[in-house]
Design a protein around this motif. Structure first.
Motif, PDB file in Angstrom:
ATOM      1  N   THR A  32       0.823  -1.211   0.000  1.00 19.45           N
ATOM      2  CA  THR A  32       0.000   0.000   0.000  1.00 19.45           C
ATOM      3  C   THR A  32       0.857   1.261   0.000  1.00 19.45           C
ATOM      4  O   THR A  32       0.362   2.333  -0.361  1.00 19.45           O
ATOM      5  CB  THR A  32      -0.916   0.045   1.236  1.00 19.45           C
ATOM      6  N   LEU A  41      -2.029   0.023  -4.052  1.00 16.28           N
ATOM      7  CA  LEU A  41      -1.143   1.122  -3.671  1.00 16.28           C
ATOM      8  C   LEU A  41      -1.933   2.366  -3.252  1.00 16.28           C
ATOM      9  O   LEU A  41      -2.859   2.795  -3.938  1.00 16.28           O
ATOM     10  CB  LEU A  41      -0.209   1.462  -4.833  1.00 16.28           C
ATOM     11  N   LEU A  53       2.733   6.523  -3.147  1.00 14.49           N
ATOM     12  CA  LEU A  53       3.879   6.292  -4.017  1.00 14.49           C
ATOM     13  C   LEU A  53       4.692   7.575  -4.095  1.00 14.49           C
ATOM     14  O   LEU A  53       4.200   8.605  -4.554  1.00 14.49           O
ATOM     15  CB  LEU A  53       3.429   5.867  -5.417  1.00 14.49           C
ATOM     16  N   CYS A  96      -4.875   1.837  -9.344  1.00 17.36           N
ATOM     17  CA  CYS A  96      -4.900   1.988  -7.881  1.00 17.36           C
ATOM     18  C   CYS A  96      -5.887   3.084  -7.491  1.00 17.36           C
ATOM     19  O   CYS A  96      -5.520   4.258  -7.326  1.00 17.36           O
ATOM     20  CB  CYS A  96      -3.503   2.296  -7.361  1.00 17.36           C
TER      21      CYS A  96
END
Length: 337
Positions: A174, A201, A204, A225
Motif C-alpha cells: 500500500t 497502492l 507512491l 490503484c
C-alpha cells in the motif's frame, strides 16, 4: 518516581503483589492497553507490575528503535512477539553532512534475517539513515507475505533493482516511499514490475530519483490503484504527463509534481488547469520544479483546499507569491526560498 519504578519493576514483584496491583482479567487489561499508541505511555505501563508488563508485551504491534545499536533484533523478538510494524533508525543525524565515513555500519540485513524468523507477518518497515542493499530488499520482498508499507529515508546501498524486487513480490503493498536516498538509479523500468492485477497502492513517492521513468507503466499503475492518495513523482515527469496522471487520480490528497519548465500551447495550459480543477481534495502540493509566474494559474483551481504548499524549487518573485497565496485561504504551512 525512580524509586517507585524500581520497587514496581516486574523482576522484583512476587506473585501476590502482582495480583494485588493488577486485579483486572487478562482479556480486559489487554483490550485497554491495545488502545494505547504512545510509546512513552506504554513504557510507563510496562513498569507497573508483571501482569501489566506481559499485557503490554503481547498487545504491542509497533516498535520504534531510535538507535539500531541500542538493542539487538534478537532481544526485540523475545520481548515483543506480535510486532507488525517497525521503525528503525541507524546513523546519527550529522551523517547527512558527510561527517560519518563510508561503511560506518547500520546495516539492516541482520535485522531482516531475524525478523523473517520471528515476525513472518511483518507488514510495515520504516528505515532512516540505514544501509540497505538490493539483497536486503529481495529478502524483504520474499520473506513477508502480508507486507504492506516500505519507507526509506536517507538510506544508502541499494539500487532500483531492489525496488523492482519489492514491486514484483509484495502483492499487498500500500505504500512505497523513497526519499533522499544515496542509491544507484538504473532507470525507471522498475515501475513495470508491478503486476497488471496489482491495485492496492495508496502512497507512491519516488520524487528523489533522477532517471526517466517508464511513464506508460506509471500511468497504468495510477489508473489501477483507485485508493491512491499520495503521489510524488520526480522532476522528469513533465506537465503534459502530470495532466494525464491527475485525470486518472483526482482523489489525491498529496501531490509532488514534476518539472514545470515546458513550452505549452494555449490548449495544453487549459487542459492542465482543468486537470487540477478535478482535484477537489488536494491538501498538500510540492515539487513545482522551476515553476515561474507563467504557470501559476494552472494550479489556482486546486489551491482552495491546500493546507501545505512547498515552493522550495519554484522560482517566484514576492509579488507572484503574494498573488498565489490569495487563492490559498486554508493554508497552514508554506515552504519557500
Amino acid at each position: 518516581m525512580d524509586l517507585k519504578r524500581t520497587r514496581n519493576s516486574p523482576e522484583l514483584l512476587d506473585s501476590s503483589e502482582s495480583t494485588r496491583l493488577s486485579p483486572f482479567p487478562d482479556e480486559v487489561l489487554e483490550a485497554v492497553l491495545s488502545l494505547m499508541e504512545s510509546h512513552k505511555d506504554r513504557g510507563s505501563v510496562s513498569l507497573v507490575c508483571r501482569d501489566w508488563y506481559n499485557a503490554e508485551r503481547y498487545t504491542r504491534s509497533h516498535v520504534f528503535i531510535g538507535n539500531c545499536y541500542s538493542v539487538s533484533p534478537e532481544i526485540v523478538g523475545r520481548r515483543f512477539p506480535r510486532i507488525r510494524s517497525v521503525t528503525l533508525k541507524g546513523k546519527p543525524r550529522f551523517s547527512d553532512f558527510n561527517l560519518v565515513p563510508e561503511n560506518w555500519g547500520a546495516d539492516v540485513h541482520h535485522w531482516l534475517v531475524v525478523f523473517a524468523r520471528v515476525y513472518p507477518f511483518l507488514e510495515e518497515l520504516r528505515l532512516k539513515r540505514m544501509t540497505v542493499t538490493d539483497e536486503s530488499l529481495e529478502l524483504l520482498a520474499n520473506s513477508f507475505p502480508t507486507f504492506k508499507a516500505l519507507s526509506l529515508l536517507s538510506c544508502d546501498g541499494f539500487s532500483t533493482n531492489g525496488l523492482a524486487a519489492i514491486a514484483s513480490h509484495c502483492k499487498n503493498l500500500t505504500e512505497l516511499d523513497i526519499q533522499e536516498n544515496e542509491m544507484d538509479d538504473n532507470g525507471g523500468g522498475w515501475l513495470s514490475c508491478f503486476p497488471e492485477d496489482f491495485t492496492s497502492l495508496e502512497v507512491l513517492n519516488f520524487s528523489s530519483l533522477h532517471s526517466d521513468v517508464s511513464f506508460d507503466a506509471l500511468e497504468r499503475l495510477v489508473s489501477r490503484c483507485k485508493l491512491l492518495r499520495v503521489l510524488k513523482v520526480n522532476r522528469n515527469v513533465n506537465l503534459e504527463q502530470l495532466q494525464r496522471l491527475l485525470l486518472r487520480a483526482p482523489q489525491l490528497t498529496e501531490l509532488g509534481s514534476g518539472s514545470f519548465q515546458q513550452e505549452l500551447t494555449t490548449r495544453q495550459f487549459a487542459d492542465i488547469e482543468f486537470a487540477f480543477s478535478k482535484c477537489k481534495n488536494l491538501q498538500s502540493l510540492s515539487g513545482l520544479w522551476e515553476a515561474t509566474a507563467l504557470y501559476l494559474h494552472v494550479i489556482f483551481p486546486a489551491c482552495a483546499s491546500l493546507t501545505f504548499l512547498n515552493l522550495s524549487y519554484a522560482t517566484l518573485q514576492s509579488a507572484e507569491l503574494a498573488k498565489l497565496l490569495c487563492y490559498c485561504p486554508n493554508l497552514r504551512r508554506l515552504w519557500s526560498r
